[in-house]
Scaffold this active site. Structure first.
Site, mmCIF file in Angstrom:
data_model
loop_
_atom_site.group_PDB
_atom_site.id
_atom_site.type_symbol
_atom_site.label_atom_id
_atom_site.label_comp_id
_atom_site.label_asym_id
_atom_site.label_seq_id
_atom_site.Cartn_x
_atom_site.Cartn_y
_atom_site.Cartn_z
ATOM 1 C CB CYS A 73 -51.363 -31.812 13.346
ATOM 2 S SG CYS A 73 -52.331 -32.894 12.321
ATOM 3 C CB CYS A 79 -50.594 -37.657 9.236
ATOM 4 S SG CYS A 79 -50.027 -36.771 7.787
ATOM 5 C CB CYS A 164 -52.114 -29.786 6.898
ATOM 6 S SG CYS A 164 -50.342 -30.042 6.800
ATOM 7 C CD GLN A 287 -35.171 -26.216 -2.870
ATOM 8 O OE1 GLN A 287 -35.598 -26.859 -1.921
ATOM 9 N NE2 GLN A 287 -34.055 -26.542 -3.494
ATOM 10 C CE1 TYR A 316 -26.283 -35.140 -9.625
ATOM 11 C CE2 TYR A 316 -24.496 -33.749 -8.830
ATOM 12 C CZ TYR A 316 -24.958 -34.985 -9.245
ATOM 13 O OH TYR A 316 -24.098 -36.050 -9.264
ATOM 14 C CD GLU A 337 -32.255 -31.236 -13.111
ATOM 15 O OE1 GLU A 337 -31.690 -30.953 -12.047
ATOM 16 O OE2 GLU A 337 -32.974 -32.240 -13.263
ATOM 17 C CG ASP A 388 -28.882 -28.950 -4.226
ATOM 18 O OD1 ASP A 388 -28.992 -29.879 -3.399
ATOM 19 O OD2 ASP A 388 -29.759 -28.081 -4.379
ATOM 20 C CB CYS A 415 -31.434 -33.455 0.608
ATOM 21 S SG CYS A 415 -31.202 -34.465 -0.849
#
Ligand code: SAH
Length: 459
Positions: A73, A79, A164, A287, A316, A337, A388, A415
């Site tokens: 890109c 960006c 993109c 996701q 979660y 959750e 998670d 994550c």
């Protein structure tokens, strides 16, 4: 040597930091330089100076690193969407793998994490056009031209983009249609500083398995003039399934408001992860990299090693994606959750797939789970627990309770490797040891890392 702000220095980039930025040194002072790669020799201008660290801007490459590639890109540097497109994909994967190893060692206190980690990181065969969701801000530049694209890193200036590299290819066609429409009818565009103007964002979602497409036009008002004209051009696009407007009249950074009105087609699109089917509406969480999500969940499932008679907790759980994946192989799954709408989606998705052995609870995991544990009975123990959490990791109360629930296996999906390592250390004090770790690249060209770890009790 005294380091002076706004002066240029030649430095060698020796390492890469948390967000994929290069790290070098001037006389022992650590300098972070965006847009550089380990192995670069570069002229760097010091733009911010603190006591022991500095931030530099890449001015000129003296010797480019062998790991440097030409980004797909041409807006990659401005960006804020990608941070590492200029780094070879192989090196990106190595960087992410090392990041996890370092956290496990330094924060988790694990001596040789390399011996537990699957090598290399699970990457994509083609790490482009992988995102199933795009949110393009719409605005005008100084000269009044329509700009649609991405926010620049750290600021809210809109970088105009026609194409993109990480979004679905069909996005380009949709953006072209909307751009032409805004120009044709001179529709006003939203201005963040004044809170005035109509058109705010274009949200696009694509089902990668079904090829169904949703376009959601976010507006600062309750009507979009001439929208029939826009709809009639959007429906020509292959796979178009749902076109709606979302009303957001608040002066806020939040992209979506609470209310959606369908202009054409269904209120949702359908997609699959593995053989589990999901209905996705504009507001639901899903996701963003469905191909790698399948890899991640398969790994979590294999670490869970279910035989069919287990009670499983999914902490979660979001819209129940992992829960429903596990339910097919377990006796019963419980999910918890904090977002009520997500739990509604989870319940609907269970129904949609004919899954009857899953129960979902709304609330904070650290409040709901201890309560259920105290009461005793169904759900108060677990054979397997999957966690998670968001980036900040697990609440200590939850970790304490889940240890009491005495699971044979804990599968931790994370994550953020730093909080993963912190929580692994806490679980270690209660007798759980890490057995295996896998790194899965969900966010190619960004610095983000996704990790799955299996913990079992010390024998
Ligand atoms: N497992 C899901 C979502 C994981 S993202 C999936 O794979 O799709 C983390 C989730 O934790 C988010 O849905 C967030 O809303 C939720 N969450 C954040 N804090 C929480 C808390 N204290 N208790 C329960 N859920 C929480």
């Amino acid at each position: 040597m005294d380091i002076v702000k706004n002066n240029d220095y030649e430095i060698t980039i020796e390492d890469m930091g948390n967000d994929g930025e290069g790290i070098g040194h001037i006389d022992g002072m650590t300098v972070f330089v965006k847009d550089t790669v380990m192995g670069d020799v570069a002229i760097v201008r010091i733009i911010k100076l603190k006591k022991s660290i500095a931030y530099g801007r890449l001015m000129k490459l003296v010797t480019p690193s062998p790991y440097r590639v030409k980004p797909l890109c041409d807006k990659a540097r401005q960006c804020g969407g990608c941070q590492m497109q200029h780094v070879s994909y192989e090196k990106q994967l190595e960087y992410k793998w090392n990041k996890v190893a370092n956290c496990l060692k330094r924060i988790g206190g694990i001596e040789n994490p390399e011996t537990l980690m699957e090598y290399p990181a699970y990457g994509m065969e083609k790490p482009y056009h992988y995102r199933n969701k795009a949110q393009f801000p719409v605005g005008r530049d100084k000269n009044g031209n329509v700009v649609i694209g991405f926010y620049a890193g750290r600021t809210h200036a809109i970088i105009d983009t026609d194409s993109c590299a990480i979004g679905a290819e069909i996005n380009d066609e949709i953006v072209k249609c909307v751009r032409a429409f805004i120009k044709k009818y001179n529709i006003s565009t939203y201005d963040e500083t004044t809170g005035k103007g109509l058109f705010r964002h274009i949200l696009i979602r694509v089902g990668f398995v079904t090829n169904e497409v949703m376009v959601c036009l976010v507006i600062n008002g309750d009507k979009l003039p001439h929208c029939d004209d826009l709809v009639s051009s959007l429906v020509q696009i292959s796979g178009m399934t749902s076109i709606c407007i979302n009303i957001n009249q608040e002066k806020t950074n939040r992209i979506l408001g609470d209310k959606c009105v369908t202009l054409w087609g269904q209120d949702y699109i359908t997609d699959y992860i593995g053989n589990v089917k999901y209905h996705i509406s504009p507001l639901s969480f899903y996701q963003v990299n469905p191909v790698q999500t399948k890899v991640l969940y398969d790994k979590a499932l294999s670490y869970a090693d279910l035989k069919g008679d287990e009670v499983v907790w999914d902490m979660y759980c979001g819209i129940g994606t992992i829960s429903l994946f596990l339910a097919q192989k377990a006796k019963h799954v419980y999910g918890v959750e904090i977002v009520p709408q997500a739990i509604e989606d989870a319940k609907n998705n269970a129904k949609l797939n004919g899954i009857e052995n899953a129960d979902f609870y709304v609330g904070k995991a650290e409040e709901v789970v201890p309560e259920i544990y105290k009461k005793g009975g169904a759900g108060s123990y677990a054979d397997v627990v999957v966690i998670d959490p968001p980036r900040k990791g697990c609440d200590a109360v939850l970790l304490d309770t889940l240890v009491k629930m005495n699971p044979k296996r804990i599968v931790y999906v994370s994550c953020d490797p730093a909080t993963l390592a912190r929580d692994i250390k806490i679980l270690g004090e209660s007798g759980y040891v890490v057995r295996k770790v896998a790194v899965v690249d969900q966010f190619c060209h960004s610095g983000h890392v996704e990790t799955v770890a299996l913990l079992t009790r010390k024998p």
